[in-house]
Each structure stands twice: as C-alpha cells, then as structure tokens.
Scaffold this motif. Structure first.
Motif, PDB file in Angstrom:
ATOM      1  N   SER A 118       0.824  -1.216   0.000  1.00 58.28           N
ATOM      2  CA  SER A 118       0.000   0.000   0.000  1.00 58.28           C
ATOM      3  C   SER A 118       0.855   1.263   0.000  1.00 58.28           C
ATOM      4  O   SER A 118       0.408   2.311  -0.471  1.00 58.28           O
ATOM      5  CB  SER A 118      -0.917   0.009   1.224  1.00 58.28           C
ATOM      6  OG  SER A 118      -1.760  -1.114   1.228  1.00 58.28           O
ATOM      7  N   GLU A 119       2.057   1.179   0.518  1.00 55.53           N
ATOM      8  CA  GLU A 119       2.939   2.346   0.518  1.00 55.53           C
ATOM      9  C   GLU A 119       3.336   2.738  -0.900  1.00 55.53           C
ATOM     10  O   GLU A 119       3.625   3.905  -1.170  1.00 55.53           O
ATOM     11  CB  GLU A 119       4.189   2.063   1.345  1.00 55.53           C
ATOM     12  CG  GLU A 119       3.923   1.884   2.823  1.00 55.53           C
ATOM     13  CD  GLU A 119       5.196   1.589   3.610  1.00 55.53           C
ATOM     14  OE1 GLU A 119       6.297   1.847   3.075  1.00 55.53           O
ATOM     15  OE2 GLU A 119       5.085   1.093   4.738  1.00 55.53           O
ATOM     16  N   GLY A 122      -1.062   2.289  -3.031  1.00 51.12           N
ATOM     17  CA  GLY A 122      -2.289   2.881  -2.525  1.00 51.12           C
ATOM     18  C   GLY A 122      -3.275   1.899  -1.933  1.00 51.12           C
ATOM     19  O   GLY A 122      -2.963   0.731  -1.658  1.00 51.12           O
ATOM     20  N   LYS A 123      -4.510   2.372  -1.738  1.00 51.47           N
ATOM     21  CA  LYS A 123      -5.510   1.652  -0.946  1.00 51.47           C
ATOM     22  C   LYS A 123      -5.936   0.321  -1.553  1.00 51.47           C
ATOM     23  O   LYS A 123      -6.442  -0.550  -0.845  1.00 51.47           O
ATOM     24  CB  LYS A 123      -6.739   2.532  -0.739  1.00 51.47           C
ATOM     25  CG  LYS A 123      -7.472   2.916  -2.025  1.00 51.47           C
ATOM     26  CD  LYS A 123      -8.648   3.838  -1.722  1.00 51.47           C
ATOM     27  CE  LYS A 123      -9.395   4.213  -3.005  1.00 51.47           C
ATOM     28  NZ  LYS A 123     -10.536   5.122  -2.721  1.00 51.47           N
ATOM     29  N   GLN A 125      -4.236  -2.088  -2.272  1.00 47.38           N
ATOM     30  CA  GLN A 125      -3.419  -3.188  -1.763  1.00 47.38           C
ATOM     31  C   GLN A 125      -3.575  -3.403  -0.260  1.00 47.38           C
ATOM     32  O   GLN A 125      -2.876  -4.247   0.314  1.00 47.38           O
ATOM     33  CB  GLN A 125      -1.945  -2.927  -2.082  1.00 47.38           C
ATOM     34  CG  GLN A 125      -1.630  -2.949  -3.567  1.00 47.38           C
ATOM     35  CD  GLN A 125      -1.866  -4.304  -4.193  1.00 47.38           C
ATOM     36  OE1 GLN A 125      -1.636  -5.336  -3.575  1.00 47.38           O
ATOM     37  NE2 GLN A 125      -2.367  -4.298  -5.412  1.00 47.38           N
ATOM     38  N   VAL A 126      -4.480  -2.673   0.385  1.00 43.93           N
ATOM     39  CA  VAL A 126      -4.601  -2.767   1.849  1.00 43.93           C
ATOM     40  C   VAL A 126      -4.970  -4.177   2.285  1.00 43.93           C
ATOM     41  O   VAL A 126      -4.388  -4.729   3.234  1.00 43.93           O
ATOM     42  CB  VAL A 126      -5.616  -1.733   2.383  1.00 43.93           C
ATOM     43  CG1 VAL A 126      -5.935  -2.005   3.847  1.00 43.93           C
ATOM     44  CG2 VAL A 126      -5.061  -0.324   2.218  1.00 43.93           C
ATOM     45  N   ASP A 129      -2.045  -6.421   2.093  1.00 45.20           N
ATOM     46  CA  ASP A 129      -1.096  -6.109   3.163  1.00 45.20           C
ATOM     47  C   ASP A 129      -1.566  -6.661   4.503  1.00 45.20           C
ATOM     48  O   ASP A 129      -0.752  -7.146   5.306  1.00 45.20           O
ATOM     49  CB  ASP A 129      -0.899  -4.594   3.265  1.00 45.20           C
ATOM     50  CG  ASP A 129       0.025  -4.049   2.181  1.00 45.20           C
ATOM     51  OD1 ASP A 129       0.690  -4.866   1.520  1.00 45.20           O
ATOM     52  OD2 ASP A 129       0.077  -2.823   2.007  1.00 45.20           O
ATOM     53  N   VAL A 425      -0.644   3.994   3.766  1.00 49.98           N
ATOM     54  CA  VAL A 425      -1.294   3.944   2.461  1.00 49.98           C
ATOM     55  C   VAL A 425      -0.935   5.189   1.661  1.00 49.98           C
ATOM     56  O   VAL A 425      -1.169   6.315   2.119  1.00 49.98           O
ATOM     57  CB  VAL A 425      -2.827   3.845   2.614  1.00 49.98           C
ATOM     58  CG1 VAL A 425      -3.494   3.728   1.242  1.00 49.98           C
ATOM     59  CG2 VAL A 425      -3.202   2.658   3.495  1.00 49.98           C
ATOM     60  N   SER A 430      -3.596   5.885   7.111  1.00 51.51           N
ATOM     61  CA  SER A 430      -3.050   4.613   7.585  1.00 51.51           C
ATOM     62  C   SER A 430      -4.149   3.786   8.234  1.00 51.51           C
ATOM     63  O   SER A 430      -5.170   4.313   8.687  1.00 51.51           O
ATOM     64  CB  SER A 430      -1.921   4.864   8.586  1.00 51.51           C
ATOM     65  OG  SER A 430      -0.860   5.553   7.979  1.00 51.51           O
TER      66      SER A 430
END
Length: 918
Positions: A118-119, A122-123, A125-126, A129, A425, A430
C-alpha cells in the motif's frame, strides 16, 4: 407559404449536416493531434526516463566500501560475471549489479514480503497487506537474521545490502526505473535503503508459493458438503507407484539404526501414509465450511511471488550418470515451472573469486533471485545441482474455537498472542489491524470481515465443543519459524563434493526441495527440509480441530532419516514432483498429495529408451527432452474418441484430426487444439456440475482472451469464453491429478461421473462414458468454431495456447501507455499441462499459458564451458533495455544459450566490462 416553409426547412438539414460534418472532422482532427501529442509526450517521457535509468556497463565507477577493484563482465545478453578478490567485495558488487538491472523488482518484492504494498500502490493493496502482515514474513526473517544465521552469512548479507545502497545513493526514482516515474504521477513514493532482512524475507515468499497441499486440504474439506467419502476418494486417487516410479528406488529406511540407507537395509517399517483424511473435522461443520469458503477468496487475491498461489507448480530435474553419456561425465538438467512473469523471477550471473582461498571462497554461476546474494541453482567448479518442489506437507489448517478472551485448548481458554500492525497507504489514511495468534499459528480468518461474522454466528455440532462464541482458521507452517535456508545457499555455492553438498542441504529447511546433484564422476539426490511428524492416524490431508492437543505436530523427521540416493545402479535419477519414495519403504508420511508422476515417467521413459537402444545421451538430447510436448492423457483418450460414431459432418471433420496424430502438442497442431478442447469439455461435463459451488475459485477464468486478440477480453465476453458455464459451478483445472481420476474411471463406463444432463440447444444428455465423450467432442467443435473459425485448416494449438508477459505491477493496473511500454507478447507456445514442456494452462479458465518452465539449463560436468542455459525473459528489468526480453524468442523455440564459466570462456564472450573501484 407552405412551399417556402418546405424549401426553407429542406435547406436547413443540409446546412446543419455540413456544419456537423465539419465539426465531426474537426473533432477527429483534434483527437488525432491529441493522440499524436500524447504518443509524442509519452515517447519523450519514456525515452528520457529510460536514458536516465539504464545502467552503466562500461568504464569505471567508484564505490565506497570496496577493498579492491571488481570487474563486471557482461556478455551479449547482458548476463554479468563478477570477479573480485574477497567475499565481501564479491557480494557487494552482486548487490550493486542486481540493483542496476532490477531494483524496481527488488523494491516491489520487499514491499510484498513485509506487507507494505500500500505504501507504493495505494488503498487497493490494503487487504493484501493485512493478510501478509498476519503471516509476518518479515518478522520471521528478522528473527532468522538475529538468531539463526551464521556470522559469515550475515557478513555477506550486509555486503550485498551495502552494494544495493551504493547504487541508490544520490538517485531519485526516475533515475532508477521508469516505473518510479510512473508512480510519481499518483504519489510521492521514494525508494528507501536496502537491508539484509529484505533479502532473507524473499525466501518466505518463495516458500509460500511452494507451500504444498494447503489448497487440497481446503478443497477436500469443502467437498464433504456435497460428496461422500467414496466420491472424494475418486477425485484424490492413490499415487500409482507401480506405473510411475518414485524418485528414490534403491534406498530404504532401517528400523534398527533409525536412518535411511541406500544399501544393507534388512527390514521395512510399516507405513502410515494414505490418501484420505481421518478424524477431527472429517464431518465438516457449518463453521468449517463457511470459514474455508471465505478463506478461498482471501487466498486467491494474495500476490504471487514465484508461483500461482500454491497451485499448478511443478518442475523437472534429472541427472544421468557418466556411463550413459556421450561426454563420459554426468549431465544434469533442470527447469522449474513457475508463474510467467516479466521480468523473469530468475536472474543469471556468475560470482568468481580471482583466486579461491579462505579470503575469497566462491567460484559459482547460475540462477538467483534479484534481491538475494549467492546462487540458488547452478554449478561451481566441482559440482552442479538442481531443484524441484518436493510437495511435502509442511502446512496444516486448524479450526479454532474462539471466545472473546482467547481460544479453547484441551478444555481451557488460552489467551491469544496479539500484536498491532499499522499499514501506511499512499495517498490515504493509515490503517491499524490486530493480528491474533493461537498455539497453532496466526488466525487467517481475521483478515476477512465476512469470515469474522461467520465465525461469530457459527452453529455448533458434534465436531466442535459447545463453548465460546465463534470459530476461526489458524495456519501452522514451517516457514513461520526461524530457520537457516540462507546459510544453505552459501554452503551449496562452495560445496566441493557429495558430503559437502549433503551437509549444506541439511540447512535448507524451508521450502523443502528435491535436490539433484552431480560432480565429474557421481550423481545423487537428497530430500532436505524441516518436515513435521504427526500422531498416528493424522495425515494432514484435511483441517484438524485446534482445541485438541492430539492433533498437534509431534516433532520433525530427523535429517539422517530423510530419503536420498547416490549413484543408483540404473544410472539416472529423475525428479518431477512425483512421490519421493514408495510408501512401503518409509515409515513417515511425507504428504498425501504428490504430483502423479506423468512428467517424471515420461522423462524416465525417454532416458530408458535411449539406453535400451544402446545409445549415449548428449547435452542436446537433454535439451530435447526438456521440450518434449507429448500428451500422456491424449494417449489414453484418443483411441476411445476415435471409436465413437459421429453423425454431424462438422464434428466428424474435427474428429478426423485425431486420426494418425502422434499426441505431440506442437504450436502449429490442429489436432492438439481440438484434443485439448475435448479434454476441457470432458472435465466440465463429468465433474463441473457435481463439485460443490464453494470450490468455484477453481473454476474462475484465470486468463482469458480471444484467440486472435492481444490481451484479455471484457467481462461480458469472458463468461462466453469460459464456455457459458455457471459462475458458481466449480470446474477441474485439468492437471495430472485429473489424468489419474479419468484413467481410473475409464473401465467403469456407467459410473455416475459420466452422467450429465442435456445441454444448450440440441446438446444430448449423457448416461455413460462414450455418450459423454461424444457430447464433449460436439461441444469442443463448436467452441473452437467460435474461437478459431469454421475452417479447421486454420486451427492450431498455438492460437489458443499463448503467452502474454505482463509486468507484475503497473503492467496489470497502470495507465494504458505504461502497460503498453512494460508488457510484451503474445507468443504461440507448444507444450501443455503435465507435459515435460510444461506450459501450464487451467482448464477451468481457458487455454492461455499461466505457468512455464521459468528457465532451462543443462550442465555438462565433463566440460563446464559446454553447459547451456536460458531464461524466460532477459537480464534486465528496464523496459527499453536490449536485454528486457532478448532470450524469450529462443526460449519459445526450445533453444539454449552457451554458458561460459572458465575465465578464458567468459573473456571470449564478454561484450561490456565495468570496473568497480574502491
């Protein structure tokens, strides 16, 4: 007035039409200019970015931290050979050079292994993660680095990280790779320093994709909702030991000494292995069914590292003794079957000490991973080795009985081990999650909101104690314990003989691999790994009740009790994911879910036929075996299909393609195209409507495209291309387990599996085997008519069976122009599922290629400079490098490149030389 009105009104449309025409032309012109401008800007942007990021490969560069000069010699394919005078300089240079070619790939990999995608992206991939943080790969890797790895290994990892960071120093993202420039459009992500733990973590990701039978464990449990024990046994047949030989044939376990011995064994211990699960959760509760069905969806979204989320992974490796080779020395071949990725998962290179001594110990070449020091597969001056996935069972799922404060274990509530994880994110807020662990491992079910709800509402039956307020699924897996595999890599790289190699292998704990070995006179095989033992009657084939201690692992198989072979009298050893050893020769259950030996037996037959004819095997013979396209299931089915009376002239025309076909799945074969469509339709008709809908993940279209398109089709077309199937209906993937299922049912012509209802239009129902086969032949004809056209003279397997290489990040979800820049293909491929040339496809989702021989190598132990190798793509991860996919064309044709090893051979093949100076 009316005429004037009429005239006036009659003229207006003409003027309006002319104005609209001019306006339309103007719009088209503007669009064309915009497109040209966009292309020009994109071209300028990409060219300028490419120029900034392509590595320097000539001249000299000063690197602070080196103790002496290092030479980096690249051949015409950009493959580097590094020469140094100390171990630390060698591995520092390796880190620098890999970062030059592949840093973006390395960066993505470490963000995946640490649950920090996500880093970067972005969102979206939350969720991934959250799951990866729950597994905690980087936490285990850090523990390995801190407590398990040797001082020398730590030193090498530190040197490697120093080299990577030397490359990064002073560079912004666009100077490293054009992907960073693209990411800069949406966030301000900047690469950070490399650490030794980043390298170790990748071993966990590799182990995850090669984790063994976890998917089978889930599937078997889900099947109990609709199928009985006999039906499940039909779908998971016993391994055919009498037909497809195990790897180890001349050794046996000695009960007296409690060791595995190749000769002198006097007794065989009773086997506890089997193919059907027992005890505990075999009467699957509502809670277990719900939890596992939800877990399917979670697992399916996890990014792949080297494989296809634990499915469809295979490999070939074999070694032939000197008495049967033209060279008079052993030959060793290896081709691991992994996800088709761009760049290739493998990185080719050589690591050479100018003088091998205690100060500088390495002279090794082969394949490694970008981001990891050393060589994983290859050869040094004395020995060669290859790997295939052993498939041993090192994962178990446990159904846990949960309450608000903990989990039930032997009648008591035990508190969870918990930790908080904060996910940053890009472009967003976060998110903090809580990871809960039981004594069996992390609760995977916590990572899906629906699973948590189901767990709380779960009904209780006789399979679970009536206590608490819900259920969860925990994972026990050997890779979640700190180990020594990184030590093993360096130990194998400098091993000088069989004893050294076996000692190094004992350190290779996770993932467990079949290791084949050769030196100038000897051949061997050994099975390493941390492999659990289980209580009597528990074989790990289905999830177990976590609240009962009798289902816990009881220990580990001692290393000196694991199977091996050394110089077997038959003169060769073949490993292709088949059973390691006959079950009556070994007391431990290694797994209940071997590959079924289709590829291994074909390789064995090819070697043995050469021997029986009195011939000697050459390096090129080994290469030709690697690209063998013969279909074993076709040999079984085609004689039956040709006996079926077909009235429809168009279907009969297709049936005639099979007459005289040699079962070879070449890209230009129309017969192979038709047969594989028939096979796919047999599976769909016989099993698709009988499997529980919870297995629908197996029936998803994994890769679907029109036969003459250059990419995936839209969602509406996707359903049609999948065969107009019910999206909630599971379908078999068509691998060699299904070969064995169908083989075992062939003589039972009236089995219930062969019965299927009438289909769309005039598709007849089936009451027996031949009627179902006939229906499949009809359906296949019309499927291929829709995909390839009515004229069968234009059909070919390669038009269906194609390889698209997609960059694994921005090539799948990035802006269109970025995808255009990063992706390559298609290529029309020969081979197929469970062939030696294993260009794998999933029958549930079409014919497109999903996994491939990710590299191929043949090592000549008589003259190492006459060894051969190839990679799927190329040395570089830079999209406009000459070495991005410069090996792919030869790989498709089954060709191999010269593999220089000696100093003289390397010098002759060198195109560019870069000197790294202290």
């Amino acid at each position: 007035m009316p005429p004037n009105t009429t005239a006036s009104s009659g003229q207006q449309p003409g003027k309006s039409g002319r104005k609209k025409g001019r306006k339309a032309r103007l719009i088209v012109l503007v669009l064309v200019l915009a497109i040209i401008g966009g292309i020009a800007y994109g071209a300028y942007w990409s060219i300028s970015t490419v120029r900034a990021s392509l590595p320097q490969t000539k001249g000299s560069i000063t690197l602070e931290g080196l103790s002496g000069p290092v030479d980096v010699k690249r051949d015409g394919y950009g493959i580097p050979q590094i020469y140094a005078s100390t171990d630390e300089d060698l591995f520092m240079a390796q880190g620098y050079v890999q970062a030059q070619d592949r840093f973006y790939e390395m960066d993505v990999r470490r963000h995946m292994t640490s649950g920090r995608l996500s880093e970067m992206f972005g969102k979206g991939q939350v969720k991934n993660d959250e799951f990866l943080r729950t597994l905690g790969w980087d936490r285990v890797a850090k523990k390995e680095y801190d407590t398990k790895l040797s001082a020398s290994t730590k030193k090498y990892l530190q040197a490697y990280a120093k080299g990577v960071n030397a490359y990064l120093e002073g560079k912004d993202g666009k100077e490293i790779s054009l992907e960073y420039a693209a990411l800069g459009f949406t966030n301000d992500y900047k690469p950070e320093q490399w650490t030794p733990v980043d390298s170790v973590s990748w071993l966990k990701a590799m182990a995850w994709d090669l984790r063994g039978n976890m998917q089978d464990e889930i599937d078997r449990a889900l099947m109990t909702s609709r199928l009985g024990p006999k039906q499940i046994a039909d779908l998971y047949p016993e391994y055919p030991y009498s037909r497809n030989k195990a790897i180890v044939q001349e050794g046996q376990y000695n009960e007296l000494t409690q060791t595995f011995e190749q000769e002198g064994s006097t007794s065989a211990a009773g086997s506890t292995s089997g193919t059907t699960g027992t005890t505990g959760t075999s009467t699957a509760s509502t809670s277990l069914q719900s939890q596992l069905a939800g877990l399917q969806d979670v697992l399916d979204d996890v990014p792949t590292a080297v494989g296809v989320n634990g499915n469809g992974i295979g490999s070939n490796a074999w070694v032939v003794a000197s008495k049967y080779t033209i060279t008079g020395s052993p030959l060793l071949a290896n081709d691991p079957h992994l996800s088709a990725s761009l760049p290739s998962v493998w990185y080719q290179m050589g690591l050479h000490c100018r003088t091998v001594s205690s100060k500088c110990q390495y002279d090794v070449t082969g394949y490694t991973f970008a981001g990891m020091p050393g060589v994983v597969i290859g050869h040094n001056a004395n020995i060669a080795w290859g790997m295939t996935n052993s498939g041993v069972d090192v994962t178990d799922l446990y159904l846990e009985k949960l309450s608000g404060s903990g989990y039930l274990y032997d009648g008591k509530t035990v508190p969870f081990t918990t930790r908080e994880e904060t996910i940053k994110v890009a472009g967003g807020k976060s998110k903090t999650i809580v990871v809960r662990e039981t004594n069996n491992g992390p609760l995977l079910s916590d990572r899906d909101d629906e699973l948590v709800k189901v767990g709380k509402k779960a009904t209780v039956d006789t399979a679970a104690p009536d206590r608490g307020d819900g259920y969860g699924i925990a994972l026990r897996w050997t890779a979640l314990q700190a180990g020594t595999t990184m030590d093993a890599v360096f130990a194998m790289d400098k091993a000088a003989n069989w004893n050294d190699f076996r000692a190094a292998a004992t350190l290779f704990e996770v993932p467990s691999q079949n290791l084949v070995y050769a030196d100038s006179k000897n051949i061997g095989y050994t099975l390493p790994g941390r492999i659990p033992t289980r209580a009597k009657g528990v074989d790990g084939s289905i999830p177990q009740p976590g609240w009962d201690s009798k289902y816990r692992w009881t220990g580990w198989i001692p290393q000196d009790e694991l199977p091996y072979e050394y110089n077997p009298s038959r003169g060769y050893i073949v490993t292709a994911n088949q059973a390691v050893i006959d079950q009556d020769k070994y007391p431990y259950t290694l797994t209940t879910d071997w590959g079924y030996g289709t590829r291994s037996q074909r390789i064995t037959d090819l070697i043995q036929s050469k021997i029986d004819d009195g011939g000697k095997i050459s390096t090129d013979d080994m290469r030709q075996m690697q690209v063998d396209n013969s279909s074993e299931i076709a040999k079984l089915l085609v004689p039956k299909l040709l006996k079926i009376d077909i009235e429809d002239k168009d279907v009969r025309e297709a049936q005639k393609l099979l007459e005289g076909w040699d079962y070879t799945q070449d890209a230009d074969s129309a017969a192979a195209a038709y047969f594989n469509s028939v096979w796919r339709n047999i599976l769909k008709l016989a099993f698709g409507n009988k499997l529980p809908k919870e297995l629908r993940v197996e029936g998803q279209c994994l890769w679907v495209e029109k036969a003459d398109s250059t990419g995936p089709v839209d969602e509406e077309t996707e359903v049609r291309e999948c065969g107009q199937r019910d999206p909630d209906q599971a379908q078999p993937d068509g691998g060699d387990r299904w070969f064995e299922v169908v083989r075992n049912l062939m003589d039972d012509e009236k089995s219930d599996w062969w019965k299927t209802p009438a289909g769309v239009g005039d598709r007849p129902k089936a009451e027996n085997r031949d009627q179902l086969f006939k229906r499949a032949m009809i359906d296949a004809r019309w499927e291929l008519t829709a995909k390839l056209g009515k004229d069968i003279d234009t059909w070919s397997w390669g038009r269906l069976h194609r390889l698209f290489l997609k960059n694994q990040t921005l090539g799948t979800e990035g802006p269109g122009i970025i995808q255009y820049i990063l992706n390559r293909g298609p290529w029309k491929l020969s081979g197929g599922e469970a062939t030696v040339n294993a260009t794998g496809w999933n029958a549930a989702g079409g014919y497109g290629v999903i996994w491939v021989p990710s590299m191929r190598m043949v090592v000549n132990l008589g003259d190492l400079d006459k060894s051969k190798w190839i990679n799927l793509t190329g040395a570089s991860g830079h999209a406009y490098s000459a070495h991005y996919t410069d090996q792919t064309g030869k790989w498709v044709k089954g060709e191999l490149l010269d593999w220089s090893f000696s100093k003289d051979a390397v010098d002759k093949s060198t195109s560019d030389t870069l000197v790294l100076k202290p």
